[in-house]
Design a protein around this motif. Structure first.
Motif, PDB file in Angstrom:
ATOM      1  N   PRO A 227    -102.461 -29.188 -24.258  1.00 17.25           N
ATOM      2  CA  PRO A 227    -101.927 -27.969 -23.639  1.00 17.25           C
ATOM      3  C   PRO A 227    -102.192 -27.874 -22.136  1.00 17.25           C
ATOM      4  CG  PRO A 227    -103.071 -27.453 -25.672  1.00 17.25           C
ATOM      5  CD  PRO A 227    -103.361 -28.892 -25.385  1.00 17.25           C
ATOM      6  N   TYR A 228    -103.214 -28.593 -21.652  1.00 18.15           N
ATOM      7  CA  TYR A 228    -103.481 -28.556 -20.221  1.00 18.15           C
ATOM      8  C   TYR A 228    -102.506 -29.437 -19.433  1.00 18.15           C
ATOM      9  CZ  TYR A 228    -107.946 -26.299 -21.381  1.00 18.15           C
ATOM     10  OH  TYR A 228    -108.917 -25.437 -21.844  1.00 18.15           O
ATOM     11  N   LEU A 229    -101.640 -30.138 -20.137  1.00 23.25           N
ATOM     12  CA  LEU A 229    -100.513 -30.817 -19.497  1.00 23.25           C
ATOM     13  C   LEU A 229     -99.196 -30.162 -19.927  1.00 23.25           C
ATOM     14  CD1 LEU A 229     -99.981 -34.612 -18.942  1.00 23.25           C
ATOM     15  CD2 LEU A 229     -98.094 -33.135 -19.574  1.00 23.25           C
ATOM     16  N   ALA A 230     -99.075 -29.872 -21.206  1.00 25.43           N
ATOM     17  CA  ALA A 230     -97.852 -29.270 -21.750  1.00 25.43           C
ATOM     18  C   ALA A 230     -98.230 -27.969 -22.458  1.00 25.43           C
ATOM     19  CB  ALA A 230     -97.175 -30.230 -22.717  1.00 25.43           C
ATOM     20  N   PRO A 231     -98.192 -26.831 -21.785  1.00 26.14           N
ATOM     21  CA  PRO A 231     -98.683 -25.583 -22.382  1.00 26.14           C
ATOM     22  C   PRO A 231     -98.038 -25.197 -23.703  1.00 26.14           C
ATOM     23  CG  PRO A 231     -98.465 -25.316 -20.016  1.00 26.14           C
ATOM     24  CD  PRO A 231     -97.871 -26.668 -20.358  1.00 26.14           C
ATOM     25  N   GLU A 256     -87.400 -24.187 -21.891  1.00 19.25           N
ATOM     26  CA  GLU A 256     -88.827 -24.329 -22.156  1.00 19.25           C
ATOM     27  C   GLU A 256     -89.619 -23.204 -21.495  1.00 19.25           C
ATOM     28  OE1 GLU A 256     -90.576 -27.723 -19.310  1.00 19.25           O
ATOM     29  OE2 GLU A 256     -88.643 -28.224 -20.216  1.00 19.25           O
ATOM     30  N   GLY A 257     -89.164 -22.744 -20.319  1.00 20.28           N
ATOM     31  CA  GLY A 257     -89.822 -21.603 -19.693  1.00 20.28           C
ATOM     32  C   GLY A 257     -89.651 -20.342 -20.511  1.00 20.28           C
ATOM     33  N   GLU A 258     -88.441 -20.126 -21.020  1.00 26.23           N
ATOM     34  CA  GLU A 258     -88.190 -18.929 -21.821  1.00 26.23           C
ATOM     35  C   GLU A 258     -88.881 -19.013 -23.182  1.00 26.23           C
ATOM     36  OE1 GLU A 258     -83.964 -18.257 -21.752  1.00 26.23           O
ATOM     37  OE2 GLU A 258     -83.952 -17.959 -19.569  1.00 26.23           O
ATOM     38  N   GLU A 259     -88.952 -20.219 -23.736  1.00 27.32           N
ATOM     39  CA  GLU A 259     -89.688 -20.381 -24.998  1.00 27.32           C
ATOM     40  C   GLU A 259     -91.161 -20.053 -24.797  1.00 27.32           C
ATOM     41  OE1 GLU A 259     -90.773 -23.869 -28.269  1.00 27.32           O
ATOM     42  OE2 GLU A 259     -89.079 -24.143 -26.915  1.00 27.32           O
ATOM     43  N   ARG A 263     -93.348 -17.238 -26.673  1.00 25.28           N
ATOM     44  CA  ARG A 263     -94.602 -17.575 -27.353  1.00 25.28           C
ATOM     45  C   ARG A 263     -95.729 -16.665 -26.874  1.00 25.28           C
ATOM     46  NH1 ARG A 263     -96.095 -22.748 -28.698  1.00 25.28           N
ATOM     47  NH2 ARG A 263     -98.114 -21.736 -29.082  1.00 25.28           N
ATOM     48  N   LEU A 264     -95.774 -16.392 -25.575  1.00 26.44           N
ATOM     49  CA  LEU A 264     -96.779 -15.473 -25.047  1.00 26.44           C
ATOM     50  C   LEU A 264     -96.599 -14.082 -25.652  1.00 26.44           C
ATOM     51  CD1 LEU A 264     -96.725 -16.472 -21.265  1.00 26.44           C
ATOM     52  CD2 LEU A 264     -98.649 -16.805 -22.829  1.00 26.44           C
ATOM     53  N   LEU A 265     -95.363 -13.604 -25.699  1.00 24.79           N
ATOM     54  CA  LEU A 265     -95.090 -12.294 -26.281  1.00 24.79           C
ATOM     55  C   LEU A 265     -95.526 -12.233 -27.739  1.00 24.79           C
ATOM     56  CD1 LEU A 265     -91.564 -11.539 -24.774  1.00 24.79           C
ATOM     57  CD2 LEU A 265     -93.615 -10.118 -24.470  1.00 24.79           C
ATOM     58  N   ASP A 266     -95.226 -13.289 -28.486  1.00 26.68           N
ATOM     59  CA  ASP A 266     -95.605 -13.340 -29.893  1.00 26.68           C
ATOM     60  C   ASP A 266     -97.122 -13.288 -30.069  1.00 26.68           C
ATOM     61  OD1 ASP A 266     -92.951 -13.501 -30.601  1.00 26.68           O
ATOM     62  OD2 ASP A 266     -92.955 -15.671 -30.930  1.00 26.68           O
ATOM     63  N   ALA A 267     -97.849 -13.781 -29.041  1.00 27.69           N
ATOM     64  CA  ALA A 267     -99.310 -13.783 -29.094  1.00 27.69           C
ATOM     65  C   ALA A 267     -99.917 -12.487 -28.568  1.00 27.69           C
ATOM     66  CB  ALA A 267     -99.855 -14.965 -28.295  1.00 27.69           C
ATOM     67  N   GLY A 268     -99.056 -11.530 -28.215  1.00 24.22           N
ATOM     68  CA  GLY A 268     -99.552 -10.246 -27.761  1.00 24.22           C
ATOM     69  C   GLY A 268     -99.806 -10.152 -26.272  1.00 24.22           C
ATOM     70  N   VAL A 269     -99.322 -11.125 -25.508  1.00 29.54           N
ATOM     71  CA  VAL A 269     -99.504 -11.112 -24.056  1.00 29.54           C
ATOM     72  C   VAL A 269     -98.342 -10.342 -23.423  1.00 29.54           C
ATOM     73  CG1 VAL A 269     -99.646 -12.538 -21.981  1.00 29.54           C
ATOM     74  CG2 VAL A 269    -100.710 -13.321 -24.117  1.00 29.54           C
TER      75      VAL A 269
END
Length: 315
Positions: A227-231, A256-259, A263-269
């Motif tokens: 993840p530190y290369l491909a978040p 990939e930016g929108e995905e 993913r952030l939204l799904d995690a509550g961010v």
């Protein structure tokens, strides 16, 4: 929406020069020199109170940074900024205009980081330098008139590093971050997402260039699962700072930016996702003199940064 005429003019000029990058056996060092030569600084840069080039300690030696300070009495909040260029090309200079605009619009110090470049310095060199810069700002902010409100941001590979630094800060009990500003971020290797299929050729940034970058930065294929290369490879994205994610309609990196934003939204961010229709890669920092949409994107980013810093100030 069709390509904006300004974006079409950039694409036509790039195609007339043989493409964005000379992938014909040119060495990375020669490519950097050609890229720097092709880029012209703004003849009338926006004035700020002070611009200072200095070095800070890094994991493998000193890291050059450029510090932009606004007018007024500090201490100020800070944005740690990372330039794009596929981790291979680019420098502090190409993003100078954007750093100046954001410095003034927000009333913050901008620390632009000249991290180590691949392939001379492969992963995780850039990520380690980026995180070291964040830690330095957090620990030595008084030296540059900065308080404890810090955001990170970048475009393209710089957006990748901003996302990575946010992950590192979460995972290693690093400084709290007010916002991650991600403009057309790289979050995964080239793939078969529709934006890569539809816009991977003839739209300024192309698949061939991105595939080449992904041969230069990773040490081996296993790095692509880090993840530190491909978040997008992260198993969980909870506990990260709020994000402003900006993409361009005709950018191979759009999906990939929108995905990543979803993913952030799904995690509550908390996330604000903005797609600029009719636009291409580089709209935020690289092509500010060619694309008038840059000013709109800068205003959006400045508003998000001001809001994030204001929220931190009242806690």
């Amino acid at each position: 929406m069709p390509l904006h005429p300004e974006a079409r003019a950039v694409i036509d000029a790039t195609d007339a020069q043989g493409g964005l990058l000379p992938l014909d056996g040119t060495s990375p060092a020669e490519m950097r020199a050609a890229f720097a030569k092709s880029w012209q600084p703004s003849p009338h840069p926006e004035p700020v109170d002070k611009v200072e080039d200095r070095t800070i300690p890094g994991p493998a030696g000193d890291i050059p940074v450029r510090v932009y300070t606004p007018h007024g009495d500090g201490p100020f909040p800070a944005l740690v900024w990372f330039h794009g260029g596929g981790w291979v090309i680019g420098s502090l200079d190409e993003n100078d205009s954007t750093c100046r605009v954001l410095c003034n619009a927000v009333g913050m110090v901008v620390v632009s980081v000249d991290y180590r470049l691949a392939p001379e310095h492969r992963y995780p060199a850039a990520a380690e330098d980026a995180y070291a810069a964040l830690l330095w700002v957090a620990d030595h902010g008084a030296l540059i008139g900065v308080d404890d409100r810090i955001a990170v941001g970048g475009e393209s590979a710089g957006g990748n590093l901003a996302a990575v630094v946010s992950l590192m800060a979460r995972d290693h009990d690093g400084p709290p971050l007010s916002l991650q500003l991600l403009a057309a971020p790289v979050t995964a290797p080239p793939g078969d997402r529709p934006s890569y299929v539809d816009y991977g050729e003839g739209h300024f940034l192309d698949r061939e260039s991105m595939e080449w970058f992904f041969t230069q930065y990773p040490r081996d294929p296993s790095d692509l699962d880090d993840p530190y290369l491909a978040p997008l490879a992260a198993s969980h994205l909870g506990g990260l700072p709020s994000a402003l994610v900006m993409t361009a309609e005709f950018d191979p990196l759009r999906d990939e930016g929108e995905e990543y934003a979803h993913r952030l939204l799904d995690a509550g961010v908390p996330v604000t996702l903005v797609r600029y229709e009719g636009q291409i890669h580089g709209f935020f920092a690289l092509l500010v003199d060619q694309l008038s949409i840059s000013a709109t994107a800068h205003a959006r980013a400045a508003a998000a940064l001001r809001a994030a810093f204001a929220q931190e100030a009242v806690r």
